[in-house]
Design a protein around this motif. Structure first.
Motif, PDB file in Angstrom:
ATOM      1  N   THR A  85       0.808  -1.223   0.000  1.00 15.34           N
ATOM      2  CA  THR A  85       0.000   0.000   0.000  1.00 15.34           C
ATOM      3  C   THR A  85       0.842   1.275   0.000  1.00 15.34           C
ATOM      4  O   THR A  85       0.363   2.328  -0.414  1.00 15.34           O
ATOM      5  CB  THR A  85      -0.970   0.019   1.193  1.00 15.34           C
ATOM      6  N   TYR A  93      -4.322   6.278  -5.658  1.00 16.72           N
ATOM      7  CA  TYR A  93      -5.569   5.721  -5.121  1.00 16.72           C
ATOM      8  C   TYR A  93      -5.796   6.295  -3.732  1.00 16.72           C
ATOM      9  O   TYR A  93      -4.932   6.202  -2.878  1.00 16.72           O
ATOM     10  CB  TYR A  93      -5.500   4.188  -5.006  1.00 16.72           C
ATOM     11  N   THR A  94      -6.950   6.911  -3.542  1.00 15.21           N
ATOM     12  CA  THR A  94      -7.259   7.380  -2.205  1.00 15.21           C
ATOM     13  C   THR A  94      -7.636   6.174  -1.346  1.00 15.21           C
ATOM     14  O   THR A  94      -8.268   5.239  -1.827  1.00 15.21           O
ATOM     15  CB  THR A  94      -8.446   8.383  -2.233  1.00 15.21           C
ATOM     16  N   CYS A  95      -7.191   6.194  -0.116  1.00 14.95           N
ATOM     17  CA  CYS A  95      -7.459   5.054   0.771  1.00 14.95           C
ATOM     18  C   CYS A  95      -8.882   5.135   1.294  1.00 14.95           C
ATOM     19  O   CYS A  95      -9.165   5.848   2.250  1.00 14.95           O
ATOM     20  CB  CYS A  95      -6.481   5.031   1.937  1.00 14.95           C
ATOM     21  N   THR A  96      -9.744   4.448   0.642  1.00 14.62           N
ATOM     22  CA  THR A  96     -11.127   4.364   1.087  1.00 14.62           C
ATOM     23  C   THR A  96     -11.493   2.888   1.204  1.00 14.62           C
ATOM     24  O   THR A  96     -10.934   2.052   0.496  1.00 14.62           O
ATOM     25  CB  THR A  96     -12.081   5.056   0.090  1.00 14.62           C
ATOM     26  N   ASP A  98     -14.199   1.460   0.315  1.00 13.61           N
ATOM     27  CA  ASP A  98     -15.239   0.993  -0.595  1.00 13.61           C
ATOM     28  C   ASP A  98     -14.717  -0.106  -1.519  1.00 13.61           C
ATOM     29  O   ASP A  98     -13.530  -0.199  -1.812  1.00 13.61           O
ATOM     30  CB  ASP A  98     -15.828   2.150  -1.408  1.00 13.61           C
ATOM     31  N   GLU A 100     -14.981  -0.616  -4.732  1.00 19.63           N
ATOM     32  CA  GLU A 100     -14.366  -0.222  -6.001  1.00 19.63           C
ATOM     33  C   GLU A 100     -12.876   0.070  -5.812  1.00 19.63           C
ATOM     34  O   GLU A 100     -12.050  -0.353  -6.604  1.00 19.63           O
ATOM     35  CB  GLU A 100     -15.072   1.005  -6.586  1.00 19.63           C
ATOM     36  N   HIS A 101     -12.529   0.781  -4.753  1.00 24.14           N
ATOM     37  CA  HIS A 101     -11.120   1.069  -4.459  1.00 24.14           C
ATOM     38  C   HIS A 101     -10.350  -0.222  -4.217  1.00 24.14           C
ATOM     39  O   HIS A 101      -9.252  -0.420  -4.754  1.00 24.14           O
ATOM     40  CB  HIS A 101     -10.996   1.976  -3.239  1.00 24.14           C
ATOM     41  N   GLN A 104      -9.617  -1.991  -7.417  1.00 25.73           N
ATOM     42  CA  GLN A 104      -8.547  -1.351  -8.188  1.00 25.73           C
ATOM     43  C   GLN A 104      -7.178  -1.746  -7.656  1.00 25.73           C
ATOM     44  O   GLN A 104      -6.277  -2.074  -8.420  1.00 25.73           O
ATOM     45  CB  GLN A 104      -8.705   0.174  -8.153  1.00 25.73           C
ATOM     46  N   VAL A 105      -7.022  -1.721  -6.340  1.00 25.81           N
ATOM     47  CA  VAL A 105      -5.740  -2.074  -5.734  1.00 25.81           C
ATOM     48  C   VAL A 105      -5.420  -3.544  -6.000  1.00 25.81           C
ATOM     49  O   VAL A 105      -4.305  -3.879  -6.402  1.00 25.81           O
ATOM     50  CB  VAL A 105      -5.736  -1.759  -4.222  1.00 25.81           C
TER      51      VAL A 105
END
Length: 167
Positions: A85, A93-96, A98, A100-101, A104-105
């Protein structure tokens, strides 16, 4: 561990059944799997067969090709490994929390791992870069938004590709 032993037996059994169809109906008891010096699984006396295995939880991905391939399968889940990370590859990538995030990661991580398996290298040093891997082609699949499967292959001409996802 018990899980590792079970994965080993199941993956090798499935792999031998797949290979028996590819290797002109060769009987599975006559297919001998060996390990190369770098840990790759090989079929004894079949230098034209390339194999890559990946596990995530109770799910197994077996990749067999006439060319060397790298593949990775990951369940969509938050990654807690700070080595991953904190990578420049994930800074945009904002650390959220959700889904979808997280997808993506995990997607980017499967690309990195499949690339590392293609070139028989550790994926962690690849995290220090912040650019795409230009010497490979990739394909990825989202499976029911629950799993991500990525495949890496060296640049070159492909004439046939078969992807079989058995869920």
């Amino acid at each position: 561990t018990t899980i590792s032993r079970q994965r080993f037996v199941v993956s090798r059994t499935f792999l031998k059944y797949i290979l028996s169809g590819i290797l002109s109906g060769q009987n599975i008891v006559d297919i001998h799997l060996i390990r190369s010096g770098d840990g790759r699984i090989l079929v004894k006396d079949q230098t034209h067969v390339y194999i890559c295995l990946s596990y995530s939880g109770t799910t197994l991905a077996i990749t067999v090709g006439k060319r060397k391939l790298g593949s990775d399968l990951e369940e969509v889940r938050p990654i807690r490994d700070k080595k991953i990370t904190a990578s420049p590859l994930f800074t945009h990538y904002t650390c959220t929390p959700d889904k979808e995030h997280v997808q993506q990661v995990i997607h980017v991580w499967t690309l990195i791992e499949s690339y590392a398996k293609l070139y028989d290298t550790n994926p962690y040093p690849l995290l220090t870069g912040c650019s795409a891997f230009g010497d490979a082609d990739f394909v990825s699949y989202s499976i029911h938004q629950h799993m991500i499967f990525s495949l890496a292959m060296a640049r070159g001409h492909f004439t046939d590709v078969l992807v079989w996802l058995d869920i």
